[in-house]
Write an enzyme that holds these catalytic residues in place. Structure first.
Site, PDB file in Angstrom:
ATOM      1  N   TYR A  79       0.818 -21.853 -11.167  1.00  0.00           N
ATOM      2  CA  TYR A  79      -0.144 -21.941 -12.261  1.00  0.00           C
ATOM      3  C   TYR A  79      -1.531 -21.534 -11.772  1.00  0.00           C
ATOM      4  O   TYR A  79      -2.268 -20.832 -12.477  1.00  0.00           O
ATOM      5  CB  TYR A  79      -0.180 -23.373 -12.828  1.00  0.00           C
ATOM      6  CG  TYR A  79       1.099 -23.760 -13.527  1.00  0.00           C
ATOM      7  CD1 TYR A  79       1.329 -23.406 -14.853  1.00  0.00           C
ATOM      8  CD2 TYR A  79       2.083 -24.485 -12.864  1.00  0.00           C
ATOM      9  CE1 TYR A  79       2.506 -23.762 -15.500  1.00  0.00           C
ATOM     10  CE2 TYR A  79       3.269 -24.847 -13.504  1.00  0.00           C
ATOM     11  CZ  TYR A  79       3.469 -24.479 -14.816  1.00  0.00           C
ATOM     12  OH  TYR A  79       4.640 -24.820 -15.452  1.00  0.00           O
ATOM     13  N   ASN A  96       4.103 -21.050 -25.066  1.00  0.00           N
ATOM     14  CA  ASN A  96       4.568 -19.671 -25.120  1.00  0.00           C
ATOM     15  C   ASN A  96       5.559 -19.489 -26.277  1.00  0.00           C
ATOM     16  O   ASN A  96       6.614 -20.107 -26.274  1.00  0.00           O
ATOM     17  CB  ASN A  96       5.232 -19.330 -23.777  1.00  0.00           C
ATOM     18  CG  ASN A  96       5.869 -17.961 -23.748  1.00  0.00           C
ATOM     19  OD1 ASN A  96       5.699 -17.139 -24.637  1.00  0.00           O
ATOM     20  ND2 ASN A  96       6.634 -17.708 -22.700  1.00  0.00           N
ATOM     21  N   CYS A 149       7.705 -17.346 -18.825  1.00  0.00           N
ATOM     22  CA  CYS A 149       7.042 -18.570 -18.366  1.00  0.00           C
ATOM     23  C   CYS A 149       7.906 -19.328 -17.359  1.00  0.00           C
ATOM     24  O   CYS A 149       7.392 -20.134 -16.592  1.00  0.00           O
ATOM     25  CB  CYS A 149       6.681 -19.460 -19.551  1.00  0.00           C
ATOM     26  SG  CYS A 149       8.036 -19.810 -20.664  1.00  0.00           S
ATOM     27  N   HIS A 150       9.194 -19.027 -17.315  1.00  0.00           N
ATOM     28  CA  HIS A 150      10.079 -19.671 -16.332  1.00  0.00           C
ATOM     29  C   HIS A 150       9.752 -19.245 -14.903  1.00  0.00           C
ATOM     30  O   HIS A 150      10.176 -19.897 -13.960  1.00  0.00           O
ATOM     31  CB  HIS A 150      11.547 -19.382 -16.662  1.00  0.00           C
ATOM     32  CG  HIS A 150      11.909 -17.933 -16.621  1.00  0.00           C
ATOM     33  ND1 HIS A 150      11.690 -17.098 -17.695  1.00  0.00           N
ATOM     34  CD2 HIS A 150      12.463 -17.180 -15.646  1.00  0.00           C
ATOM     35  CE1 HIS A 150      12.106 -15.877 -17.377  1.00  0.00           C
ATOM     36  NE2 HIS A 150      12.576 -15.901 -16.140  1.00  0.00           N
ATOM     37  N   GLU A 163      18.014 -14.260 -12.274  1.00  0.00           N
ATOM     38  CA  GLU A 163      17.186 -13.172 -11.763  1.00  0.00           C
ATOM     39  C   GLU A 163      17.297 -13.008 -10.252  1.00  0.00           C
ATOM     40  O   GLU A 163      16.667 -12.134  -9.672  1.00  0.00           O
ATOM     41  CB  GLU A 163      15.724 -13.405 -12.160  1.00  0.00           C
ATOM     42  CG  GLU A 163      15.499 -13.335 -13.652  1.00  0.00           C
ATOM     43  CD  GLU A 163      14.055 -13.561 -14.055  1.00  0.00           C
ATOM     44  OE1 GLU A 163      13.181 -13.657 -13.171  1.00  0.00           O
ATOM     45  OE2 GLU A 163      13.799 -13.616 -15.273  1.00  0.00           O
TER      46      GLU A 163
END
Length: 174
Positions: free
Chosen positions: A99, A122, A130-131, A158
């Protein structure tokens, strides 16, 4: 403005995509959130054709064939939030940022908490990733309240190496 939707049966469960004439305006991951949204927008209708691009890109993402979304977006929010969401879109697939790194990247290093709020609000999770945002010490903190298992799942999908060691306990991911 005409607002339509379609749904996609993902490994996480049903995902709802809301689209207007400009682009994708909402991605809704949770049934209770979808019910709340449709109660407030009872004139929304299903339209597979107008939503086909976003549904196709979501499908490609979950099949590991897409790393970036190309669909046009219709985002509403303050200028600050739009800057945060733009910074999130710049986090490469499979990577993470804190963040505080996002706050620094938008030129407001003291706005870590506000970045967290923008992240939480979001409207386009997955598309605006945002993950990929974690705590300063690398902890997987917050995702849609208590749904951290979704953040873990998406990061593992991912191929994020930090998630290779994460155990799925009490997950509801199919």
């Amino acid at each position: 403005m005409k607002i339509v939707y379609d749904s996609y049966d993902s490994p996480l469960g049903m995902i709802y995509a809301v689209v207007d004439e400009i682009g994708v305006r909402r991605i809704i991951l949770f049934e209770e959130e979808w019910l709340e949204y449709t109660n407030k927008n009872n004139d929304i209708v299903r339209n597979n054709k107008l939503c086909s691009d976003v549904i196709k890109e979501l499908d490609e993402y979950f099949k590991k064939k897409r790393k970036e979304f190309q669909v046009p977006l219709s985002i509403e929010g303050t200028e600050f939030r739009k800057r945060v969401w733009s910074a999130l879109r710049n986090i490469p697939y499979g990577e993470i940022r804190s963040y505080s790194q996002i706050a620094e990247s938008i030129g407001n290093p003291k706005a870590t908490r506000a970045v967290g709020q923008a992240n939480r609000d979001n409207p386009l999770p997955i598309i605006i990733p945002c993950h990929r945002v974690v705590g300063k010490n690398g902890d997987l903190v917050g995702y849609a309240g208590d749904k951290i298992y979704i953040k873990k799942f998406l990061l593992q999908l991912e191929g994020n190496e930090m998630c290779d060691i994460i155990e799925f306990k009490n997950t509801r991911v199919r």
